[in-house]
Design a protein around this motif. Structure first.
Motif: not given
Length: 227
Positions: A26-34
């Motif tokens: 979730t964390l890398p995905l959140a970094f990417y989507l932001v």
């Protein structure tokens, strides 16, 4: 075989914590989507930092959870290098699994805009650096909370620091920034060379420090004989 056994033990421990595995994705995905709505390079650079944070944190927790059983393994005949190399191999395997999923996302989302080979290399180097770095933090700071806060500081500084500042070269994930720039902005090969050299040297240095600290902590002491 003993290194493989330790690696299997570390992976089983991580797989039991399904909530942790979800957070690692979730964390890398959140970094990417932001940053997805911004420049492509920003989203990929933040994704690389997210992967670095996830793998480093997993390695930190693996170091902490294995600490209570290490003395018993040493008494069973395991050497210190069996223990830290086994955990390192496990974290590399876990990190590559995470990176592979996000590489497919980049290939689908921006495959025609970036150098996919360089993106794959950047993710590979990020995982390669992050695993021993997390183990090193775990060896220096034995408590998970303090280690996590230290990782947060490192990644936060990496995100906010000016890329043109020379001090960025001493940060652990500067290689990811250089390779990300090469992959996205189609710069010259000097970015690729600098990134590879920095990543390899930092990985070797972190691994050697982990080896030294683990050997000192787990060394066997001769029995004292009293007359």
């Amino acid at each position: 075989m003993r290194i493989i056994t330790v690696a299997e033990m570390a992976l089983r421990e991580m797989l039991r914590r399904r909530g942790v595995l979800v957070l690692l994705l979730t964390l890398p995905l959140a970094f990417y989507l932001v940053r997805r709505g911004d420049h492509v390079g920003q989203s990929i650079r933040f994704l690389l930092l997210g992967i670095a944070w996830a793998v480093s944190t997993a390695a930190l927790f693996a170091s902490g959870t294995s600490r209570p059983i290490e003395p018993r393994l040493r008494l069973s005949g395991y050497r210190s290098h069996h223990l830290y190399l086994g955990r390192l191999a496990a974290m590399w395997l876990l990190g590559l699994s995470i990176a592979a999923a996000f590489f497919l996302l980049i290939a689908v989302d921006h495959g025609d805009q970036v150098r996919l080979g360089a993106v794959a290399l950047a993710m590979l180097l990020t995982v390669t650096v992050a695993a021993p770095f997390g183990l090193l933090i775990g060896a220096v700071v034995p408590r998970d909370l303090e280690g996590t806060l230290l990782l947060l500081v490192v990644v936060g500084v990496q995100m906010m620091i000016d890329p043109a500042d020379s001090v960025t070269r001493i940060t652990p994930f500067w290689s990811s920034r250089e390779l990300g720039t090469y992959a996205v902005d189609h710069t010259g090969t000097e970015y690729l060379t600098r990134g590879l050299l920095h990543g390899v040297l930092f990985t070797l240095a972190a691994t050697l420090l982990v080896a030294l600290l683990s050997t000192l902590r787990l060394r066997t002491r001769p029995h004292i004989r009293y007359l």
